[in-house]
Scaffold this active site. Structure first.
Site, PDB file in Angstrom:
ATOM      1  N   GLN A  57      45.879  89.854  33.476  1.00 22.43           N
ATOM      2  CA  GLN A  57      44.501  89.631  33.944  1.00 22.43           C
ATOM      3  C   GLN A  57      44.099  88.165  33.780  1.00 22.43           C
ATOM      4  O   GLN A  57      43.448  87.588  34.646  1.00 22.43           O
ATOM      5  CB  GLN A  57      43.552  90.542  33.164  1.00 22.43           C
ATOM      6  CG  GLN A  57      42.077  90.259  33.395  1.00 22.43           C
ATOM      7  CD  GLN A  57      41.179  91.319  32.803  1.00 22.43           C
ATOM      8  OE1 GLN A  57      40.999  92.376  33.386  1.00 22.43           O
ATOM      9  NE2 GLN A  57      40.591  91.063  31.645  1.00 22.43           N
ATOM     10  N   GLY A  80      37.886  92.611  18.633  1.00 20.53           N
ATOM     11  CA  GLY A  80      38.525  91.693  19.586  1.00 20.53           C
ATOM     12  C   GLY A  80      37.479  91.046  20.480  1.00 20.53           C
ATOM     13  O   GLY A  80      37.488  89.827  20.704  1.00 20.53           O
ATOM     14  N   HIS A  81      36.536  91.861  20.986  1.00 22.53           N
ATOM     15  CA  HIS A  81      35.465  91.297  21.831  1.00 22.53           C
ATOM     16  C   HIS A  81      34.602  90.331  21.018  1.00 22.53           C
ATOM     17  O   HIS A  81      34.204  89.266  21.505  1.00 22.53           O
ATOM     18  CB  HIS A  81      34.549  92.419  22.350  1.00 22.53           C
ATOM     19  CG  HIS A  81      35.196  93.375  23.296  1.00 22.53           C
ATOM     20  ND1 HIS A  81      35.411  94.695  22.984  1.00 22.53           N
ATOM     21  CD2 HIS A  81      35.679  93.203  24.555  1.00 22.53           C
ATOM     22  CE1 HIS A  81      35.979  95.305  24.017  1.00 22.53           C
ATOM     23  NE2 HIS A  81      36.169  94.423  24.973  1.00 22.53           N
ATOM     24  N   MET A 125      33.733  95.473  29.443  1.00 21.89           N
ATOM     25  CA  MET A 125      33.337  96.785  29.964  1.00 21.89           C
ATOM     26  C   MET A 125      32.735  97.617  28.821  1.00 21.89           C
ATOM     27  O   MET A 125      32.681  98.850  28.908  1.00 21.89           O
ATOM     28  CB  MET A 125      34.536  97.492  30.597  1.00 21.89           C
ATOM     29  CG  MET A 125      35.064  96.709  31.802  1.00 21.89           C
ATOM     30  SD  MET A 125      35.924  97.729  33.008  1.00 21.89           S
ATOM     31  CE  MET A 125      37.308  98.286  32.049  1.00 21.89           C
ATOM     32  N   ASP A 179      45.216  91.402  27.700  1.00 17.09           N
ATOM     33  CA  ASP A 179      45.293  91.563  29.158  1.00 17.09           C
ATOM     34  C   ASP A 179      45.899  90.281  29.740  1.00 17.09           C
ATOM     35  O   ASP A 179      45.225  89.535  30.462  1.00 17.09           O
ATOM     36  CB  ASP A 179      43.898  91.838  29.715  1.00 17.09           C
ATOM     37  CG  ASP A 179      43.326  93.131  29.169  1.00 17.09           C
ATOM     38  OD1 ASP A 179      43.832  94.191  29.531  1.00 17.09           O
ATOM     39  OD2 ASP A 179      42.400  93.064  28.336  1.00 17.09           O
ATOM     40  N   HIS A 215      34.732  96.077  20.330  1.00  7.78           N
ATOM     41  CA  HIS A 215      35.436  96.100  19.048  1.00  7.78           C
ATOM     42  C   HIS A 215      35.571  94.653  18.566  1.00  7.78           C
ATOM     43  O   HIS A 215      35.085  93.722  19.245  1.00  7.78           O
ATOM     44  CB  HIS A 215      36.791  96.796  19.188  1.00  7.78           C
ATOM     45  CG  HIS A 215      37.609  96.269  20.329  1.00  7.78           C
ATOM     46  ND1 HIS A 215      38.189  95.019  20.311  1.00  7.78           N
ATOM     47  CD2 HIS A 215      37.910  96.800  21.537  1.00  7.78           C
ATOM     48  CE1 HIS A 215      38.829  94.826  21.450  1.00  7.78           C
ATOM     49  NE2 HIS A 215      38.674  95.886  22.209  1.00  7.78           N
ATOM     50  N   ARG A 274      40.161 101.481  24.519  1.00  7.91           N
ATOM     51  CA  ARG A 274      40.841 102.757  24.781  1.00  7.91           C
ATOM     52  C   ARG A 274      41.377 103.405  23.512  1.00  7.91           C
ATOM     53  O   ARG A 274      41.637 104.612  23.501  1.00  7.91           O
ATOM     54  CB  ARG A 274      41.997 102.560  25.761  1.00  7.91           C
ATOM     55  CG  ARG A 274      41.540 102.209  27.162  1.00  7.91           C
ATOM     56  CD  ARG A 274      42.730 101.876  28.032  1.00  7.91           C
ATOM     57  NE  ARG A 274      42.305 101.289  29.289  1.00  7.91           N
ATOM     58  CZ  ARG A 274      42.011 101.973  30.388  1.00  7.91           C
ATOM     59  NH1 ARG A 274      42.115 103.276  30.381  1.00  7.91           N
ATOM     60  NH2 ARG A 274      41.620 101.356  31.483  1.00  7.91           N
TER      61      ARG A 274
HETATM   62  O1  PAF Z   1      39.014  93.109  30.575  1.00  5.47           O
HETATM   63  C1  PAF Z   1      38.012  93.783  30.921  1.00  5.47           C
HETATM   64  O2  PAF Z   1      37.305  94.366  30.105  1.00  5.47           O
HETATM   65  C2  PAF Z   1      37.665  93.864  32.396  1.00  5.47           C
HETATM   66  O3  PAF Z   1      38.805  93.917  33.175  1.00  5.47           O
HETATM   67  C3  PAF Z   1      36.718  92.748  32.866  1.00  5.47           C
HETATM   68  C4  PAF Z   1      37.363  91.390  32.747  1.00  5.47           C
HETATM   69  C5  PAF Z   1      35.448  92.774  32.038  1.00  5.47           C
HETATM   70  C6  PAF Z   1      36.354  92.966  34.329  1.00  5.47           C
HETATM   71  O4  PAF Z   1      35.727  94.196  34.521  1.00  5.47           O
END
Ligand code: PAF
Length: 279
Positions: A153, A36-37, A30, A150, A34, A187
């Protein structure tokens, strides 16, 4: 790096870069990227010929409209970070491109999407499943990379892949942490200096949970951690739970099962999550 805004553009770009074969690695995000991504992009680049990142703040997964409005958006900095990391394609669609009409699909993943964040953020995981399945249909990756911060998730997405018969490998990647232990999160940039300082208690609680649970009953550990949170006026616990790491069912005895401690804690208005395997 190719920047795509439409489904047609991303499909053409992926086809072009894979015309001679090779795997497609996908990192859905989203934005407000950072390290982590970027570690997910690096993981993808290790095994896939083409790495695609999506940046889309998905309205369907926000049950709190204030949270959606506050969510950080830093597109220029994101593009620069992705370029530096060697990402091949970034997909930055509009809401209309992803949802030309309302997505009314309702998913049911059993216990996994009903507890913890599923209970505290109603509709959240349904929205995640909607957008991730839509993105998988568009990008058609061989592998998709998600961070274990997450944790719930990741389990939801694995179930969704199973239910919808996607032929995609879900690669779960380790949590990256700041020097004081706070799990990296988009965040974190929303925290004031005081809230950021208060938030550094969260990873300490996770470590304490791991240590204490060796000798203290889990119910007592949980009460102790909740009491510690309540001593800081900036912090408010949404939940701290000990769960079976596969089923997310709450457990009281760690000996029998693979156990994970999961927490969601507000620092000011900002809700942060963390988790740690404790055995
Ligand atoms: O983890 C996230 O940033 C979101 O939940 C994702 C997986 C991109 C879905 O919008």
């Amino acid at each position: 790096m190719i920047i795509c805004k439409t489904i047609q553009e991303i499909r053409d770009s992926v086809d072009k870069l894979t015309s001679t074969g090779g795997q497609i690695g996908f990192v859905p995000t989203m934005g407000a990227l950072h390290k982590g991504h970027i570690s997910l992009i690096e993981q993808s680049k290790k095994t896939c010929k083409v790495t695609v990142c999506s940046i889309f703040v998905n309205p369907n997964q926000f049950n709190d409209k204030g949270d959606l409005a506050r969510y950080p958006r830093t597109p220029e900095a994101d593009i620069k970070m992705l370029e530096d990391a060697g990402c091949d394609i970034v997909f930055m669609p509009s809401v209309e491109e992803i949802y030309p009409k309302d997505d009314t699909r309702v998913f049911d993943f059993g216990v996994i999407d009903k507890v913890l964040d599923g209970a505290h953020r109603p509709g959240h995981f349904n929205g995640v499943a909607q957008v991730v399945s839509r993105l998988f249909d568009i990008v058609k990756p061989n592998k998709a990379f998600f961070g274990l911060k997450d944790y719930q998730q990741v389990l939801v997405i694995k179930k969704m892949v199973e239910q919808l018969h996607f032929n995609i490998e879900i690669v779960a990647c380790d949590i990256l942490r700041e020097p004081d232990g706070l799990a990296m999160s988009s965040r974190n940039t929303l925290l004031s200096a005081e809230e950021r300082k208060a938030a550094s208690l969260i990873p300490k609680l996770m470590q304490e949970a791991k240590m204490l649970s060796k000798s203290v009953p889990l119910a007592d550990v949980k009460n102790k951690l909740l009491a510690e949170v309540s001593t800081n006026p900036l912090l408010k616990a949404d939940y701290i739970e000990f769960c079976n790491a596969d089923t997310l069912q709450t457990i009281t005895d760690i000996n029998a099962q693979k156990t994970i401690c999961l927490a969601a804690i507000f620092s000011g208005k900002i809700r942060l999550i963390d988790n740690l395997f404790i055995n």
